[in-house]
Every structure is written in structure tokens, then in C-alpha cells.
Design a protein around this motif. Sequence first.
Motif: not given
Length: 123
Positions: A74, A99, A105
Motif C-alpha cells: 500500500d 490490507r 486502503l
Amino acid sequence: MMLRELTDGERAFVRGIASRLDAKEREELLSDLERARAEPTLDDGSLILFHIEGYQRPPHIGQHTFPFEGRVLDADGAEVCVLLFADPGNRLLELEFLRWGDGGLQGPDWTTLQIVPKPSPIQ
């Protein structure tokens, strides 16, 4: 319903999954990709529903993942698992980002994409 074109990263991921499938599944997935539009369904963009032009989804509910998944980082470096789902007719259904860090996210870095076999469920 806000439909948009798929991003280059999303397209590359679906193509990467397709390249690992047998010929029939690969052709069908790539055909769906060419006619698909994306509908983000969560505010952080972690779930994307695909709409395939000219395709009517089966009335029964169900979905399954393809036998491969993606791993990306990310924007803040947190690990993210990327899953691609098909409907009961084995047609492109949705993309989900899981995530493995705090918060939502932020923005997957597609340049870090790795596609790996999906782990077997624990027996």
C-alpha cells in the motif's frame, strides 16, 4: 451506481491471473476484462464490483476466487493481498484488497505486484 474504466494496475493484475489459467479460462477472463467496467463499492476502494457489458449474472448467489492471488504494498508500505473473484458461471465478478495493517486502503502500488498461487485452505 458510478461505473469507471479499470485502472492500468487492475488490468495488469487480471491479465496476470489470466496468464496462469488454462486456455479456455484465460480466453474467457480476458474477454470479460475487455468488456468490464468497475464499480467501487467501499469508500476506500478496497472492493470493486465488475459489470460486464452484455452479460446477465446468474440469479443464484455465490462466488469463488481464482487459484492465484496478488500481493502489493500500500502507499504506506503495508502489505495488501489482492483477490479476484468469479461468479458461479466462472465470469469476472469482483476484486478485493485485504490490507494487513491499520486503517483503510490508501492506494496500492501496482509496481510491487507479485502473483502467487493461492494458499490451500487448512484441512
